[in-house]
Design an enzyme around this catalytic site. Sequence first.
Site, short mmCIF file in Angstrom:
data_model
loop_
_atom_site.label_atom_id
_atom_site.label_comp_id
_atom_site.label_asym_id
_atom_site.label_seq_id
_atom_site.Cartn_x
_atom_site.Cartn_y
_atom_site.Cartn_z
NE ARG A 182 -2.54 1.07 3.59
CZ ARG A 182 -3.08 0.87 4.64
NH1 ARG A 182 -4.92 0.89 4.45
NH2 ARG A 182 -2.79 1.11 6.16
CE LYS A 214 -2.79 4.84 7.40
NZ LYS A 214 -4.31 5.03 7.73
CD GLU A 268 -11.95 6.31 4.98
OE1 GLU A 268 -11.43 6.04 5.14
OE2 GLU A 268 -11.66 5.47 3.31
#
Length: 388
Positions: free
Chosen positions: A133, A235, A271
């Site tokens: 990721r 992220k 989210e």
Amino acid sequence: MISRFLSGVRGTILSPRNSSPLSKFRDFYCYTSQAASSLQQACEPFPYSEDEYAYVDWDNLGFGLMPTDYMYVMKCSENDRYKEGKISRYGNIELSPSAGVLNYGQGLFEGLKAYRKESGGLLLFRPDQNAMRMKFGAERMCMPAPSVDQFIDAVKQITVANKRWVPPPGKGSLYIRPLLMGSGPILGLAPAPEYMFLIYASPVRNYFKEGSAPLNLYVDDEYDRASRGGAGGVKTITNYAPVLKAIMSAKGRGFSDVLYLDSMNKKYLEEVSSCNIFLVKDKVISTPATNGTILSGVTRKSIIEIARDLGYQVEERAIPVEELMYADEVFCTGTAVVVAPVGSITYKDKKVEFRTDAEALSRKLYNTLVGIQMGVIEDKFGWTVEIE
């Protein structure tokens, strides 16, 4: 490489009851992931406690920063590869005032945990997923990233170095925070000329102040968390400060956190500020699809696989906010929160409550996931990595 590293220190830091020769100890903290010649670099010997555990009130551990002994640092220049890294004492780092991360937010972070088994050994949970990721996010943010092997090797090193800060079994975990940042100086808007990969750690327990009690969320239709074409699916550090105002406002009114809607239609669930969300209706579990605005959580992915293995149907799709009114259960997932049941959600002044009793699916999923992470349930998925 990590096996060579561990064998060199097994009689020192890994066996806290044995005395540690200063020469070996010094070699350990001068260790780099390069050839043996790099072990000869000069560094000051560090003080070291041979206690099995750090002096922490493990029964009252929360989710706040508790600096541990050591951190890991690795650097590379633009268009180069990361070549070496080292363990050093936890402390402040030096950055140019014109560093890319400070001026333009060119930075990423990850989060994963280390757990202590009853036998004393340490387990990591799916570190390869965090590594991949970060590589995906680094491409989006125009940064070179460590390889998957370099990432995992560094995580193992920082865990071993801070072993005494890994809580006793059942008392929490060691939260590991890898950072990737544009550390080189840059004035015009462009990728930084130098990059730093840094990892620090802190022992933690429950993320929310409610502990394991059900959360009460607020649906915010004013602020956006992410937009199409943006960086919501990676992220990056730039995703998080913009939601602070919404979080502070919600917490000031007694809510645990904020649930955001899509920025285009203000109709579909996205989210929560720091975690993914799931709805349960009968035997069907639904979660918003990761379409570029939603972070692909490692815990989210793991829960989907566990739920399907248990015989549940899992749908990844666009979920209209109105479906909250008919859900049996709602829960959140994330590295920090693990699996957190949601007791209620308030949307447009209407509060809806959900099942949170001991027989709720979220409890079953939580127990299964944590059991695998701590090594008390068979890991048939091959997710855990044992360090020692």
